[in-house]
Scaffold this motif. Structure first.
Motif, PDB file in Angstrom:
ATOM      1  N   VAL A   7      47.873  38.456  29.534  1.00 53.72           N
ATOM      2  CA  VAL A   7      47.447  39.505  30.327  1.00 53.72           C
ATOM      3  C   VAL A   7      48.256  40.906  29.950  1.00 53.72           C
ATOM      4  O   VAL A   7      49.548  40.685  29.596  1.00 53.72           O
ATOM      5  CB  VAL A   7      47.949  39.399  31.731  1.00 53.72           C
TER       6      VAL A   7
ATOM      7  N   ALA B  15      44.882  43.544  32.709  1.00 57.76           N
ATOM      8  CA  ALA B  15      45.262  43.533  33.998  1.00 57.76           C
ATOM      9  C   ALA B  15      44.283  44.346  35.025  1.00 57.76           C
ATOM     10  O   ALA B  15      43.987  45.450  34.768  1.00 57.76           O
ATOM     11  CB  ALA B  15      46.668  43.867  34.167  1.00 57.76           C
ATOM     12  N   ASN B  16      44.073  43.511  36.142  1.00 56.79           N
ATOM     13  CA  ASN B  16      43.329  44.104  37.080  1.00 56.79           C
ATOM     14  C   ASN B  16      44.017  44.002  38.653  1.00 56.79           C
ATOM     15  O   ASN B  16      44.147  42.955  38.939  1.00 56.79           O
ATOM     16  CB  ASN B  16      42.053  43.208  37.094  1.00 56.79           C
TER      17      ASN B  16
ATOM     18  N   GLU C 297      48.940  42.825  41.305  1.00 57.80           N
ATOM     19  CA  GLU C 297      49.427  41.347  41.059  1.00 57.80           C
ATOM     20  C   GLU C 297      49.463  41.095  39.730  1.00 57.80           C
ATOM     21  O   GLU C 297      50.472  40.506  39.011  1.00 57.80           O
ATOM     22  CB  GLU C 297      48.697  40.432  42.001  1.00 57.80           C
ATOM     23  N   GLN C 298      48.398  41.259  38.955  1.00 55.87           N
ATOM     24  CA  GLN C 298      48.273  40.817  37.568  1.00 55.87           C
ATOM     25  C   GLN C 298      49.096  41.831  36.877  1.00 55.87           C
ATOM     26  O   GLN C 298      49.801  41.429  35.663  1.00 55.87           O
ATOM     27  CB  GLN C 298      46.893  41.149  37.227  1.00 55.87           C
TER      28      GLN C 298
ATOM     29  N   GLN D 259      54.804  36.572  32.177  1.00 60.13           N
ATOM     30  CA  GLN D 259      53.843  35.368  32.393  1.00 60.13           C
ATOM     31  C   GLN D 259      54.561  33.923  32.456  1.00 60.13           C
ATOM     32  O   GLN D 259      54.173  32.852  32.903  1.00 60.13           O
ATOM     33  CB  GLN D 259      52.570  35.350  31.454  1.00 60.13           C
TER      34      GLN D 259
END
Length: 129
Positions: free
Chosen positions: A11, A60-61, A64-65, A72
């Motif tokens: 991510v 990232a979307n 949270e991401q 990670q």
């Protein structure tokens, strides 16, 4: 039965920023960059000369991401870049501005040094004995 690990998701904050770092600074190969619509892309990269395995860059979307970028693996080294010439690659990476957390060390399994990508992910550069 024959199976292999095809890709691992990494991510990142921005596709193009990540592509630029990995392909320009580290000389990774851009294997695929396919527009999936809606701002999503299928972006795979791999170290130069890699025969199998790749990273799937995922922008990232959402919060949270975004919070997972650079963490990670819970702060542990999560990625291992194997080389056939540690000194060559260590020297080139340092010259390209890659941040190493330590000086190279010799372990029973090989020569290794921990480095970070610009997104905070911890990597080992490693040459196995």
């Amino acid at each position: 039965m024959r199976q292999s690990l095809h890709a691992v998701t990494l991510v990142v904050p921005d596709y193009d920023e990540a592509i630029a770092f990995y392909t320009q600074t580290l000389s990774f190969s851009l294997l695929q960059d396919i527009d999936l619509g809606g701002g999503k892309r299928w972006v795979r990269i791999a170290p130069a000369g890699a025969q199998q395995g790749s990273l799937l860059l995922a922008q990232a979307n959402g919060p949270e991401q975004a919070a997972a970028i650079g963490n990670q693996t819970g702060g542990r080294v999560g990625f291992f870049l194997q080389t056939d010439d540690f000194q060559r690659d260590y020297t080139a990476m340092k010259a390209a501005g890659v941040t190493f957390e330590e000086t190279p060390r010799h372990e029973p399994y090989g020569t290794v040094a921990v480095w970070r990508d610009p997104f905070g992910n911890r990597w080992d550069l490693i040459e196995f004995s």
